[in-house]
Design a protein around this motif. Structure first.
Motif: not given
Length: 209
Positions: A108-115, A143-146, A150-154
């Protein structure tokens, strides 16, 4: 031709084997007798090796066989159709599957889109975990998303700590965070010994997807 001595040796081997199995059985029984707690588990499949999601889907099948209801959220996968999604879609079983990823982040190469995509997945995950009709929820590649935040582990840890007592939650993906490993009941690590990519074999239908 078998000699009498050979016969004695065979009986000795069998007796030693039986004695060993008796000791193992007794030890297993003692350990089982001490396991008196009944609870929903937080289960983590991590590591660089293949098989993390595969193991999770095996658990889904096992749970379905026990008459349990299963929810699945896939966080990264979604760029190509998968066999598991096609399989569950064909069956009249109590399983709800949401494939909300768009492919690996380097594609995807788009951090905002991935988030934004991961956030949709996380909201669905929370919805399923809080729904009392589900007995098991699988969060595939969370686990990849954290790892990429992209998703906060907290947020993930807080939600897991508040989950229903008997809900099983399975989280997959390499690089599981230390915080997740700390609170998990069961953690398994997949290790690469050999992989077909290493000798030029492309992803195979029914194996990789």
């Amino acid at each position: 031709m078998t000699s009498a001595n050979d016969g004695h040796q065979e009986r000795d081997v069998n007796q030693e084997h039986k004695a060993k199995m008796v000791r193992i059985n007794e030890a297993a029984d003692r350990k089982l007798a001490k396991a008196t707690i009944e609870k929903g588990l937080v289960i983590v499949h991590t590591g660089a090796g293949k098989g993390k999601s595969t193991a999770a889907f095996g658990m889904a099948i096992r749970a379905l066989g026990q008459g349990m209801k299963v929810g699945i959220v896939q966080f990264i996968k979604g760029a190509i159709p998968t066999g598991e999604a096609a399989f569950f879609a064909k069956l009249d079983l109590p399983v709800e599957m949401h494939t909300l990823g768009e492919g690996f982040t380097w594609k995807t190469q788009d951090r905002e889109r991935d988030i934004a995509t991961a956030e949709k997945g996380w909201q669905k995950a929370v919805e399923l975990m809080r729904d009392p009709s589900f007995d098991m929820v699988i969060l595939d590649e969370l686990n990849i998303a954290t790892k990429y935040d992209y998703v906060s582990i907290t947020r993930v840890i807080e939600e897991l700590k508040q989950k229903r007592q008997m809900l099983h939650v399975v989280l997959t993906g390499r690089n599981a965070s230390p915080e997740l490993i700390e609170i998990a009941d069961l953690v398994s690590e997949m290790k690469v010994i050999k992989h077909p990519y290493g000798h030029g074999v492309k992803p195979q239908r029914g194996v990789e997807f």
